[in-house]
Design an enzyme around this catalytic site. Structure first.
Site, PDB file in Angstrom:
ATOM      1  N   HIS A   4       0.832  -1.207   0.000  1.00  0.00           N
ATOM      2  CA  HIS A   4       0.000   0.000   0.000  1.00  0.00           C
ATOM      3  C   HIS A   4       0.862   1.251   0.000  1.00  0.00           C
ATOM      4  CE1 HIS A   4      -2.962   2.813   2.132  1.00  0.00           C
ATOM      5  NE2 HIS A   4      -3.459   2.592   0.930  1.00  0.00           N
ATOM      6  N   HIS A  35      -0.930  11.150  -2.103  1.00  0.00           N
ATOM      7  CA  HIS A  35      -2.249  10.757  -1.617  1.00  0.00           C
ATOM      8  C   HIS A  35      -3.160  11.942  -1.306  1.00  0.00           C
ATOM      9  CE1 HIS A  35      -5.234   9.588   1.450  1.00  0.00           C
ATOM     10  NE2 HIS A  35      -5.303   8.463   0.762  1.00  0.00           N
TER      11      HIS A  35
HETATM   12  O1  G3P Z   1      -6.536   1.577  -3.092  1.00  0.00           O
HETATM   13  C1  G3P Z   1      -6.672   1.168  -1.772  1.00  0.00           C
HETATM   14  C2  G3P Z   1      -6.552   2.321  -0.811  1.00  0.00           C
HETATM   15  O2  G3P Z   1      -5.356   2.996  -1.087  1.00  0.00           O
HETATM   16  C3  G3P Z   1      -7.706   3.270  -0.895  1.00  0.00           C
HETATM   17  O3  G3P Z   1      -7.679   4.287   0.056  1.00  0.00           O
HETATM   18  O4  G3P Z   1      -7.142   6.512   0.949  1.00  0.00           O
HETATM   19  O5  G3P Z   1      -5.442   4.700   1.068  1.00  0.00           O
HETATM   20  O6  G3P Z   1      -5.990   5.752  -1.107  1.00  0.00           O
HETATM   21  P1  G3P Z   1      -6.503   5.350   0.245  1.00  0.00           P
HETATM   22 MG    MG Z   2      -4.782   4.574  -2.464  1.00  0.00          MG
END
Ligand code: G3P
Ligand code: MG
Length: 246
Positions: free
Chosen positions: A11, A53
């Site tokens: 992630h 992000h």
């Molecule tokens: O794509 C999975 C996850 O990254 C979605 O939420 O806020 O971490 O981008 P976020």
């Molecule tokens: Mg994400």
């Protein structure tokens, strides 16, 4: 191309061990054994696709204010590593193309999440998709995802061959109809909201279920037992090791 999905997807790279969404984070995910990574792609004021992000710069860079208010020439000089730790000082916010080059060099699969710059959703999707069409080989593992349905609809129009993941936090009542309409290949759901019943309902639509964000091995195992295909994790190495001991 959406070939076989791994169980663990890094992630924002390996967010637990390196500054999220940087090239260092991608390298760290690969070092930990991840074979796929997820990143977020958004636009600068001058329309350059970058990997970040938040809508604002404060949390992960040395800059201030909105991403939508800064040009690439200025953004690229910011430090996106020091906030995480001194060894990462000077690590920049990556240009999306630089990130693609690294992911390809490391032979990783990619989930590019379209994170629309506010007020410029479709432009963000269009730029991300056109960049992928130009730079990403058709035979390499790829998934494009978004929480925004209009972005996924445009992605389908521009590049029907690129698999799409329908990201949901609180799913709308008509999520199944939306997933059909956008031709979703996967359902990417918030792990916190899942039970055996919800996962079964998603799986009944015939799509793999991916869950974000899971850093606890016991929770990951429960999700897998319910039929979740893959989880996004900030700690791909640690989770793999802990799952192996369960
Ligand atoms: O794509 C999975 C996850 O990254 C979605 O939420 O806020 O971490 O981008 P976020
Ligand atoms: Mg994400």
């Amino acid at each position: 191309m959406l070939s076989t999905l791994p169980r663990l997807i890094g992630h924002r790279g390996a967010k637990e061990s390196a500054p999220e969404n940087t090239l260092a984070s991608i390298r760290e995910a690969a070092r930990q054994g991840a074979v796929w990574v997820e990143i977020d792609v958004a636009l600068t004021r001058d329309g350059v696709p970058v990997v970040i992000h938040d809508d604002t710069l404060e949390r992960t860079t040395s800059g201030r204010g909105a991403l939508a208010a800064i040009d690439w020439a200025e953004l690229r000089a910011l430090d996106a590593g020091s906030w995480f730790g001194a060894p990462f000082a000077g690590e920049p916010v990556p240009h999306f193309e630089a990130l693609l080059d690294l992911v390809l060099d490391l032979d990783l699969g990619l989930n590019a999440e379209i994170k629309p710059t506010p007020g410029r959703s479709l432009e963000t999707a269009e730029t991300a998709i056109n960049t992928l069409k130009r730079r990403w080989p058709a035979d390499r593992p790829l998934l494009v995802s978004s929480f925004q349905v209009d972005c996924l609809e445009l992605a389908r129009t521009l590049a029907p061959e690129i698999p799409r993941g329908y990201l949901m936090d609180r799913p709308p009542a008509d999520w199944a109809a939306i997933a059909d309409r956008i031709g979703a290949a996967t359902l990417n759901v918030n792990q916190k909201r899942q039970t055996a019943v919800t996962v079964a309902a998603y799986r009944a639509s015939g799509r793999p279920v991916l869950a974000y964000t899971v850093n606890d091995a016991v929770r990951a195992k429960a999700l897998f037992d319910w039929g979740v295909a893959a989880v996004f994790t900030d700690a791909p190495g640690r989770l793999a090791e802990q799952l192996g001991r369960l």
